[in-house]
Design a protein around this motif. Structure first.
Motif, PDB file in Angstrom:
ATOM      1  N   ASP A   1       0.090 -11.102  -2.238  1.00  0.00           N
ATOM      2  CA  ASP A   1      -0.918 -12.156  -2.124  1.00  0.00           C
ATOM      3  C   ASP A   1      -1.243 -12.438  -0.659  1.00  0.00           C
ATOM      4  O   ASP A   1      -0.357 -12.822   0.111  1.00  0.00           O
ATOM      5  N   HIS A   2      -2.510 -12.282  -0.268  1.00  0.00           N
ATOM      6  CA  HIS A   2      -2.991 -12.690   1.067  1.00  0.00           C
ATOM      7  C   HIS A   2      -2.046 -12.243   2.182  1.00  0.00           C
ATOM      8  O   HIS A   2      -1.565 -13.055   2.971  1.00  0.00           O
TER       9      HIS A   2
ATOM     10  N   ASP B   1     -16.480  -7.649  -4.528  1.00  0.00           N
ATOM     11  CA  ASP B   1     -15.470  -8.656  -4.880  1.00  0.00           C
ATOM     12  C   ASP B   1     -14.810  -9.182  -3.592  1.00  0.00           C
ATOM     13  O   ASP B   1     -14.177  -8.420  -2.861  1.00  0.00           O
ATOM     14  N   PRO B   2     -14.976 -10.501  -3.287  1.00  0.00           N
ATOM     15  CA  PRO B   2     -14.490 -11.002  -1.992  1.00  0.00           C
ATOM     16  C   PRO B   2     -12.975 -10.858  -1.816  1.00  0.00           C
ATOM     17  O   PRO B   2     -12.498 -10.589  -0.714  1.00  0.00           O
ATOM     18  N   GLU B   3     -12.223 -11.037  -2.910  1.00  0.00           N
ATOM     19  CA  GLU B   3     -10.756 -10.915  -2.772  1.00  0.00           C
ATOM     20  C   GLU B   3     -10.338  -9.491  -2.437  1.00  0.00           C
ATOM     21  O   GLU B   3      -9.467  -9.259  -1.599  1.00  0.00           O
ATOM     22  N   LEU B   4     -10.989  -8.545  -3.115  1.00  0.00           N
ATOM     23  CA  LEU B   4     -10.650  -7.143  -2.839  1.00  0.00           C
ATOM     24  C   LEU B   4     -11.108  -6.755  -1.433  1.00  0.00           C
ATOM     25  O   LEU B   4     -10.399  -6.034  -0.720  1.00  0.00           O
TER      26      LEU B   4
ATOM     27  N   GLU C   1     -11.193  -8.728   1.133  1.00  0.00           N
ATOM     28  CA  GLU C   1     -10.203  -9.311   2.061  1.00  0.00           C
ATOM     29  C   GLU C   1      -8.959  -8.415   2.129  1.00  0.00           C
ATOM     30  O   GLU C   1      -8.427  -8.128   3.209  1.00  0.00           O
ATOM     31  N   ALA C   2      -8.514  -7.950   0.951  1.00  0.00           N
ATOM     32  CA  ALA C   2      -7.333  -7.077   0.914  1.00  0.00           C
ATOM     33  C   ALA C   2      -7.626  -5.741   1.604  1.00  0.00           C
ATOM     34  O   ALA C   2      -6.753  -5.172   2.270  1.00  0.00           O
TER      35      ALA C   2
ATOM     36  N   ASP D   1      -6.582  -0.603  -6.535  1.00  0.00           N
ATOM     37  CA  ASP D   1      -7.660  -1.487  -7.019  1.00  0.00           C
ATOM     38  C   ASP D   1      -9.038  -0.942  -6.655  1.00  0.00           C
ATOM     39  O   ASP D   1      -9.984  -1.074  -7.431  1.00  0.00           O
TER      40      ASP D   1
END
Ligand SMILES: [Fe+2]
Ligand SMILES: [Fe+2]
Length: 299
Positions: free
Chosen positions: A11-12, A70-73, A75-76, A181
């Motif tokens: 996570d983050h 996808d903003p979360e992906l 960021e990762a 992912d």
């Protein structure tokens, strides 16, 4: 980021711009673990080509970003790109240290660089994404295996090189789901191809590792003594077979790195404590016994 555990390590995750004193290793024995010399040789051999894979991954994921919203992906993806850039920088410098002892190390390094530059030009985007995801399966699994065997493999070893590998392995676990992912997002319906490329990646890793390992073992005189030669061979073959065994869950359609038994059964206490110690500003550039005791006490 303080990395408060026991939250999930993926996570983050942060980018940590660490620079190790690789120049300070000059003149030291490259077989840096007295606890397990074969382990030191295994990581040295495995590690030669890895920085060029890391640079390949950076290019592949940078290109793939144009297709991911996808903003979360995203960021990762920025996180893994940042982490791998720092890995590559430190480990390319480390290859120069290895080249001072092993006559063929510079050739292995140059061949790996050329291989990945060529494949960035010739492979399709799908193959690049699948190779990257397949390859990251094993850096992720190795991250957990290496940390789980800390006492046996690392306890009496060079503080700087140990610190480099602890850092690298902790971060490989943190970003171990990102390439997976990305592949799923872009090419998820080609599930058979994902699995096939896991095996292609393992074959590549094993080939690169075995040729460098036996060169190093020969240079160190390990192959002149039959018992030592057997012990060295058993270690490298056994460790690679263990990777293949651990990759079994990866072959399931329902697999996700977050849910691999090695991550979910329990979190490695060294990884949890290291993340917290480093996140609180602790110096992790050299880890001797006292420093590891201190790191573990901060958890
Ligand atoms: Fe890496
Ligand atoms: Fe990685």
């Amino acid at each position: 980021m303080s990395g408060e555990s026991p939250r999930h390590p993926m996570d983050h995750f942060p980018v940590r711009p660490l620079e190790f004193d690789v120049d300070g290793l000059a003149g030291k024995d490259p077989v840096w673990s007295r606890s397990c010399p074969e382990f030191a040789m295994f990581l040295n051999a495995l590690g030669i080509h890895v920085p060029y894979f890391e640079r390949y991954l950076i290019r592949v994921l940078n290109r793939a970003k144009a297709s991911v919203d996808d903003p979360e992906l995203r960021e990762a993806m920025s996180g893994i790109i940042g982490q791998e850039a720092h890995h590559a920088k430190n480990f390319i410098a480390y290859n120069r240290f290895l080249a001072a002892t092993y006559p063929r190390a510079a050739d292995f390094d140059a061949e790996a660089r050329d291989f990945f530059i060529e494949h960035l030009k010739t492979d399709s985007p799908r193959r690049q994404a699948a190779f990257t995801a397949g390859y990251e399966t094993f850096t992720f699994l190795a991250g957990m295996v290496v940390l789980d065997n800390y006492d046996r493999w690392f306890s009496d070893s060079d503080p700087t090189i140990k610190a480099m590998w602890v850092w690298h392995q902790v971060e490989e676990v943190e970003h171990g789901a990102v390439a997976f992912d990305v592949y799923k997002k872009l090419y998820g319906k080609h599930e058979w191809y994902r699995k096939y490329m896991v095996l292609v990646a393992l074959k590549h890793i094993a080939g690169e590792t075995l040729r460098a390992y036996f060169h190093m073992a020969r240079q160190s005189g390990y192959l002149r003594n039959p018992w030592r030669a057997w012990k060295s061979t058993k270690f490298v073959v056994g460790t690679l077979l263990r990777m293949l065994w651990l990759a079994k869950p990866v072959m399931s359609r329902r697999y996700h790195p977050r849910n691999h038994p090695l991550v979910t059964d329990r979190q490695n206490p060294i990884a949890v404590a290291w993340r917290k110690f480093e996140g609180d500003g602790g110096d992790v550039l050299a880890i001797d016994r006292e420093k590891m005791d201190l790191i573990l006490r901060t958890n």
